[in-house]
Motif scaffolding. Sequence first.
Motif, PDB file in Angstrom:
ATOM      1  N   GLU A   1       4.467  -1.833   2.818  1.00  0.00           N
ATOM      2  CA  GLU A   1       5.852  -1.370   2.740  1.00  0.00           C
ATOM      3  C   GLU A   1       5.933   0.078   2.283  1.00  0.00           C
ATOM      4  O   GLU A   1       6.823   0.823   2.729  1.00  0.00           O
ATOM      5  N   ALA A   2       5.021   0.514   1.431  1.00  0.00           N
ATOM      6  CA  ALA A   2       5.002   1.920   1.018  1.00  0.00           C
ATOM      7  C   ALA A   2       4.669   2.817   2.201  1.00  0.00           C
ATOM      8  O   ALA A   2       5.258   3.898   2.361  1.00  0.00           O
ATOM      9  N   VAL A   3       3.759   2.376   3.053  1.00  0.00           N
ATOM     10  CA  VAL A   3       3.402   3.162   4.235  1.00  0.00           C
ATOM     11  C   VAL A   3       4.553   3.181   5.244  1.00  0.00           C
ATOM     12  O   VAL A   3       4.764   4.176   5.934  1.00  0.00           O
TER      13      VAL A   3
ATOM     14  N   ASP B   1       9.034  -9.071  -0.011  1.00  0.00           N
ATOM     15  CA  ASP B   1       7.923  -8.169   0.323  1.00  0.00           C
ATOM     16  C   ASP B   1       7.918  -6.971  -0.619  1.00  0.00           C
ATOM     17  O   ASP B   1       6.879  -6.621  -1.200  1.00  0.00           O
ATOM     18  N   ARG B   2       9.071  -6.332  -0.723  1.00  0.00           N
ATOM     19  CA  ARG B   2       9.150  -5.087  -1.481  1.00  0.00           C
ATOM     20  C   ARG B   2       8.935  -5.307  -2.975  1.00  0.00           C
ATOM     21  O   ARG B   2       8.231  -4.537  -3.633  1.00  0.00           O
ATOM     22  N   GLU B   3       9.516  -6.353  -3.503  1.00  0.00           N
ATOM     23  CA  GLU B   3       9.350  -6.614  -4.927  1.00  0.00           C
ATOM     24  C   GLU B   3       7.917  -7.005  -5.249  1.00  0.00           C
ATOM     25  O   GLU B   3       7.335  -6.536  -6.238  1.00  0.00           O
ATOM     26  N   ALA B   4       7.315  -7.864  -4.420  1.00  0.00           N
ATOM     27  CA  ALA B   4       5.929  -8.271  -4.658  1.00  0.00           C
ATOM     28  C   ALA B   4       4.994  -7.069  -4.572  1.00  0.00           C
ATOM     29  O   ALA B   4       4.067  -6.937  -5.391  1.00  0.00           O
ATOM     30  N   GLU B   5       5.219  -6.184  -3.601  1.00  0.00           N
ATOM     31  CA  GLU B   5       4.348  -5.009  -3.482  1.00  0.00           C
ATOM     32  C   GLU B   5       4.466  -4.115  -4.703  1.00  0.00           C
ATOM     33  O   GLU B   5       3.448  -3.574  -5.188  1.00  0.00           O
ATOM     34  N   MET B   6       5.651  -3.949  -5.242  1.00  0.00           N
ATOM     35  CA  MET B   6       5.828  -3.126  -6.439  1.00  0.00           C
ATOM     36  C   MET B   6       5.065  -3.718  -7.623  1.00  0.00           C
ATOM     37  O   MET B   6       4.394  -2.998  -8.375  1.00  0.00           O
TER      38      MET B   6
END
Length: 269
Positions: free
Chosen positions: A64-66, A41-46
């Motif tokens: 994930e940023a929120v 999740d975190r890597e894809a969002e970045m």
Amino acid sequence: MEKVAEILVEASAQAVEPRFRALAAGEVIEKAPGDLVTVADREAEMIITRRLRELLPVPVVGEEAVAADPGLARALQNEPACWLVDPIDGTGNFVAGRPDFAVMASLVRDGQAVAAWIWHPVTRTAYSAELGAGAWRDGHRLTRTPAHPDPARWRGLAKSYLRVGRFPGLTAEPSAFGQLTEGRRAAGIEYPLIADGEMDFLFYWRTLPWDHAPGSLLVRESGGVSARLDGSPYRADPPGGEDGLLVACDQQTWERTRAILLGQDDQSR
């Protein structure tokens, strides 16, 4: 439209798909009880965030940023335009090795989604929609036909926790609806079922914007309706706003479903 679709596909290929059914120990974190996030999740969002900013330099409101900084979601109200990103919609399914998950993004202007993209990595299916221009699956235009006039022929989705007295139409025996299911635990999987003709209505309560903005636009542009129970069209508001959202394949089905849910349908008595 094509550039954003490419960004989602590439981020999925790089960060999500290699970890499907291959998550290592420590790569799954519980943000809150029952609310999971993974390194995918975190890597894809970045990746998606960086690429979208290069395409159009406006704020990016990512799930994930929120989670890390809830104040970021105010951009949906305070900025004239922003991106919405859900790097893995259906993280619980992803962690469990179930194929029902999606990678999603939408462009929001003044609180209204004007473009949306949904990528299904397992089936390699791409959905997109543009306000006033239509909805597509893998480049083919989607036009949803109205439901059969008899609710006993309708297929719908409503979470089980909504069936505890709040809505008479969900507890009535026998049910006015032909088929009522729990759902697939991923809005990015469920909304396309309306556009594809496999479902007639969806009923949600909690409506986080990254979950519902893409699918709501897809349904509307295919001929359906996505509106609050008071009839107001869905808007991509920050978390903590109004609850309850009814989605249907056409206006008449939306109105009849609402009446049945609230116990106000004279035709069913």
